[in-house]
Scaffold this motif. Sequence first.
Motif, PDB file in Angstrom:
ATOM      1  N   GLY A  11       0.567  -1.234  -0.024  1.00 16.58           N
ATOM      2  CA  GLY A  11       0.474   0.284  -0.143  1.00 16.58           C
ATOM      3  C   GLY A  11       0.834   1.237  -0.175  1.00 16.58           C
ATOM      4  O   GLY A  11       1.453   1.632   1.149  1.00 16.58           O
ATOM      5  N   GLY A  13       0.174   4.754  -0.197  1.00 17.46           N
ATOM      6  CA  GLY A  13      -0.700   5.900   0.719  1.00 17.46           C
ATOM      7  C   GLY A  13       0.543   6.454   1.630  1.00 17.46           C
ATOM      8  O   GLY A  13       1.279   6.624   1.223  1.00 17.46           O
ATOM      9  N   GLY A  15       0.321   6.592   4.603  1.00 13.16           N
ATOM     10  CA  GLY A  15       1.759   6.005   5.624  1.00 13.16           C
ATOM     11  C   GLY A  15       2.665   5.176   5.237  1.00 13.16           C
ATOM     12  O   GLY A  15       2.672   4.710   6.088  1.00 13.16           O
ATOM     13  N   ALA A 159      -0.213  -1.815   5.013  1.00 13.67           N
ATOM     14  CA  ALA A 159      -0.520  -0.229   4.986  1.00 13.67           C
ATOM     15  C   ALA A 159      -1.412   0.160   3.346  1.00 13.67           C
ATOM     16  O   ALA A 159      -1.845   0.932   2.710  1.00 13.67           O
ATOM     17  CB  ALA A 159       0.489   0.850   4.851  1.00 13.67           C
ATOM     18  N   ASP A 160      -2.501  -1.167   3.035  1.00 11.12           N
ATOM     19  CA  ASP A 160      -4.078  -1.029   2.435  1.00 11.12           C
ATOM     20  C   ASP A 160      -5.062  -0.843   2.527  1.00 11.12           C
ATOM     21  O   ASP A 160      -5.877  -0.516   1.854  1.00 11.12           O
ATOM     22  CB  ASP A 160      -3.313  -2.635   1.717  1.00 11.12           C
ATOM     23  N   ARG A 186     -16.454  17.360  -0.310  1.00 11.52           N
ATOM     24  CA  ARG A 186     -15.683  18.578  -0.330  1.00 11.52           C
ATOM     25  C   ARG A 186     -15.405  19.082  -1.360  1.00 11.52           C
ATOM     26  O   ARG A 186     -16.239  18.199  -2.648  1.00 11.52           O
ATOM     27  CB  ARG A 186     -14.392  17.930   0.069  1.00 11.52           C
ATOM     28  N   ARG A 270     -18.260  11.505   0.258  1.00  9.90           N
ATOM     29  CA  ARG A 270     -18.127  10.254   1.626  1.00  9.90           C
ATOM     30  C   ARG A 270     -18.603  10.397   2.626  1.00  9.90           C
ATOM     31  O   ARG A 270     -18.408  10.726   4.182  1.00  9.90           O
ATOM     32  CB  ARG A 270     -16.894  10.575   2.597  1.00  9.90           C
ATOM     33  N   LEU A 272     -19.431   9.035   6.520  1.00  8.06           N
ATOM     34  CA  LEU A 272     -18.295   8.121   7.572  1.00  8.06           C
ATOM     35  C   LEU A 272     -18.638   7.005   8.238  1.00  8.06           C
ATOM     36  O   LEU A 272     -19.944   6.858   8.626  1.00  8.06           O
ATOM     37  CB  LEU A 272     -18.413   9.545   8.239  1.00  8.06           C
TER      38      LEU A 272
HETATM   39  C1  FAD Z   1     -14.396  12.230   4.149  1.00  3.24           C
HETATM   40  C2  FAD Z   1     -12.433  12.433   4.812  1.00  3.24           C
HETATM   41  C3  FAD Z   1     -12.130  13.646   5.377  1.00  3.24           C
HETATM   42  C4  FAD Z   1     -10.351  13.242   5.597  1.00  3.24           C
HETATM   43  N1  FAD Z   1      -9.978  14.372   5.926  1.00  3.24           N
HETATM   44  C5  FAD Z   1      -8.140  14.195   6.889  1.00  3.24           C
HETATM   45  C6  FAD Z   1      -8.011  15.580   7.729  1.00  3.24           C
HETATM   46  O1  FAD Z   1      -8.305  16.905   7.227  1.00  3.24           O
HETATM   47  N2  FAD Z   1      -6.574  15.378   7.681  1.00  3.24           N
HETATM   48  C7  FAD Z   1      -5.840  14.482   7.831  1.00  3.24           C
HETATM   49  O2  FAD Z   1      -4.879  13.853   8.778  1.00  3.24           O
HETATM   50  N3  FAD Z   1      -6.732  12.726   7.267  1.00  3.24           N
HETATM   51  C8  FAD Z   1      -8.022  12.990   6.731  1.00  3.24           C
HETATM   52  N4  FAD Z   1      -8.601  12.047   6.847  1.00  3.24           N
HETATM   53  C9  FAD Z   1      -7.880  10.803   6.974  1.00  3.24           C
HETATM   54  C10 FAD Z   1      -6.999   9.913   5.734  1.00  3.24           C
HETATM   55  O3  FAD Z   1      -7.532  10.545   4.343  1.00  3.24           O
HETATM   56  C11 FAD Z   1      -6.446   9.120   5.928  1.00  3.24           C
HETATM   57  O4  FAD Z   1      -6.478   8.666   7.242  1.00  3.24           O
HETATM   58  C12 FAD Z   1      -5.176   8.556   5.194  1.00  3.24           C
HETATM   59  O5  FAD Z   1      -5.724   8.264   4.193  1.00  3.24           O
HETATM   60  C13 FAD Z   1      -4.968   7.028   5.502  1.00  3.24           C
HETATM   61  O6  FAD Z   1      -3.672   7.052   4.702  1.00  3.24           O
HETATM   62  P1  FAD Z   1      -3.433   5.321   4.571  1.00  3.24           P
HETATM   63  O7  FAD Z   1      -2.296   5.671   4.019  1.00  3.24           O
HETATM   64  O8  FAD Z   1      -3.870   4.672   6.097  1.00  3.24           O
HETATM   65  O9  FAD Z   1      -4.356   4.702   3.194  1.00  3.24           O
HETATM   66  P2  FAD Z   1      -4.904   5.847   1.968  1.00  3.24           P
HETATM   67  O10 FAD Z   1      -4.733   6.667   2.019  1.00  3.24           O
HETATM   68  O11 FAD Z   1      -6.351   4.500   1.751  1.00  3.24           O
HETATM   69  O12 FAD Z   1      -3.886   4.671   1.452  1.00  3.24           O
HETATM   70  C14 FAD Z   1      -3.764   3.093   0.720  1.00  3.24           C
HETATM   71  C15 FAD Z   1      -3.208   2.641  -0.128  1.00  3.24           C
HETATM   72  O13 FAD Z   1      -3.035   0.864  -0.887  1.00  3.24           O
HETATM   73  C16 FAD Z   1      -3.604   1.418  -1.968  1.00  3.24           C
HETATM   74  N5  FAD Z   1      -3.955  -0.147  -1.167  1.00  3.24           N
HETATM   75  C17 FAD Z   1      -5.294  -0.541  -1.432  1.00  3.24           C
HETATM   76  N6  FAD Z   1      -5.643  -1.702  -1.369  1.00  3.24           N
HETATM   77  C18 FAD Z   1      -3.941  -1.883  -1.367  1.00  3.24           C
HETATM   78  C19 FAD Z   1      -3.559  -3.933  -2.240  1.00  3.24           C
HETATM   79  N7  FAD Z   1      -4.008  -4.666  -1.481  1.00  3.24           N
HETATM   80  N8  FAD Z   1      -2.109  -3.705  -2.643  1.00  3.24           N
HETATM   81  C20 FAD Z   1      -1.999  -2.660  -2.668  1.00  3.24           C
HETATM   82  N9  FAD Z   1      -1.633  -1.518  -2.408  1.00  3.24           N
HETATM   83  C21 FAD Z   1      -3.545  -1.816  -2.520  1.00  3.24           C
HETATM   84  C22 FAD Z   1      -4.235   2.320  -2.247  1.00  3.24           C
HETATM   85  O14 FAD Z   1      -4.556   2.292  -3.531  1.00  3.24           O
HETATM   86  C23 FAD Z   1      -3.763   2.953  -1.260  1.00  3.24           C
HETATM   87  O15 FAD Z   1      -2.838   3.762  -2.374  1.00  3.24           O
HETATM   88  C24 FAD Z   1      -9.973  12.008   6.231  1.00  3.24           C
HETATM   89  C25 FAD Z   1     -11.534  11.222   5.924  1.00  3.24           C
HETATM   90  C26 FAD Z   1     -11.594  11.256   5.282  1.00  3.24           C
HETATM   91  C27 FAD Z   1     -12.785  10.339   4.669  1.00  3.24           C
END
Ligand code: FAD
Length: 377
Positions: A11, A13, A15, A159-160, A186, A270, A272
């Motif tokens: 993943g 993203g 994180g 981190a998916d 948004r 979205r 929630l």
């Molecule tokens: C409406 C809304 C508003 C928000 N606003 C804020 C804010 O203002 N400030 C803030 O700090 N946070 C905010 N957040 C939270 C923030 O968006 C998330 O916490 C953050 O994006 C999470 O990051 P992540 O890397 O854990 O997951 P994600 O961003 O979901 O990344 C996961 C990644 O893994 C990839 N992936 C998925 N499945 C697989 C797989 N099987 N194999 C390989 N890759 C895969 C995806 O394509 C993606 O690139 C908000 C959330 C929402 C819903």
Amino acid sequence: MALVNKVLIIGGGIGGMCAAIQLRKQGIAVDLVEITPKWTVYGAGITISGPTLRALRTVGVVDEVLRRGGHWSAIDFCAADGTLLNTTALPHAEGADDLPPSGAIMRPVLADILSHATRDAGVQVRLGLTFQTLAQDEDGVDVVFSDGARGRYDLVIGADGVNSKLRALLFPEVKPLEYIGQGVWRAVMPRPAEIVRPRMWFAQHIKLGVNPVSKSHMYMFITEDRPTKEHIDESTWPQVFAGLMRPFTDPLVQALIPRALEPEAAIDYRPLANLLVPAPWNRGRVVMIGDTVAATTPHLASGAGIGIESGIVLAEELGRHGDLQTALDRFHARRWERCRLVIHNSERLCRIEIEGGDKQEHARIMRESIGALTQPI
Ligand SMILES: Cc1cc2nc3c(=O)[nH]c(=O)nc-3n(C[C@H](O)[C@H](O)[C@H](O)COP(=O)(O)OP(=O)(O)OC[C@H]3O[C@@H](n4cnc5c(N)ncnc54)[C@H](O)[C@@H]3O)c2cc1C
């Protein structure tokens, strides 16, 4: 369990990328697989709180984030007609007096900054790829990828994201996410000259806010109560968004309604939900971070921030201990309460808004949470 030399991150993203960059600083070899072929991310804005800016400084990208995003030190709170209720100053994160107390940026811009930093750090990135099977023993994890390639790793980091396939595999007992009764809309808009910092307007059971994301643009959000998670046809989103803006009689908001109907607004909706998987977040040599195990509603704008921090702490602890179990124990000890606080308090803020509850309690939870998050990680 022995020292970690080679890690797979599933993943790419926010994180996953930050964890990858921090692990490279410990001299650990990192492969990262991302399922989207072009590493794409949707075009909304994201608030970067003070503690998140501090974390991005640790990762090494804060200057670029501040250069390409917006930042400020206070928020204006207004009634629906535009009457200013108060301006609240935001505290600096501890140890980060040199950084603004808060900011925001477009998600694709942040993704661009982090993806370049990830590659520059020497992470081996493979796009359009995921895992097919994982099999672990005492000393490592054998991974078969979706293209048939194979690899062996000392540690796998999941981190998916919130709909994690890895979590479903390793934590089958975790229930699917439940809708919480509120949705967030948004939009992206040109920034009127008077918007120099975030401004929020309150009407009955609905809140509208704007955050500057660059010198020229801002994002607008509206939180709306909807008792059930109904399907809203995407083609109607601009009209629905414009309709939700109408009760905010402030001429500044009214003047922006036509903007919501333009394609550039890129309206996003979205429903929630949140998720907190009980710790520990590992099964042997596979550990999860970010939304995979700790996904919050956005009431404290800290979801991405706690994911970034988890990547930093995990890399620190792996670099500190020769023994994997000790490193993972320390990681959980440092991350659990902070993630729990964000998810729990964000949900409480959401419920108060839905129930039209005590505004004083809402303000107190907000103040206390922001104060707690400014503490060192
Ligand atoms: C409406 C809304 C508003 C928000 N606003 C804020 C804010 O203002 N400030 C803030 O700090 N946070 C905010 N957040 C939270 C923030 O968006 C998330 O916490 C953050 O994006 C999470 O990051 P992540 O890397 O854990 O997951 P994600 O961003 O979901 O990344 C996961 C990644 O893994 C990839 N992936 C998925 N499945 C697989 C797989 N099987 N194999 C390989 N890759 C895969 C995806 O394509 C993606 O690139 C908000 C959330 C929402 C819903």
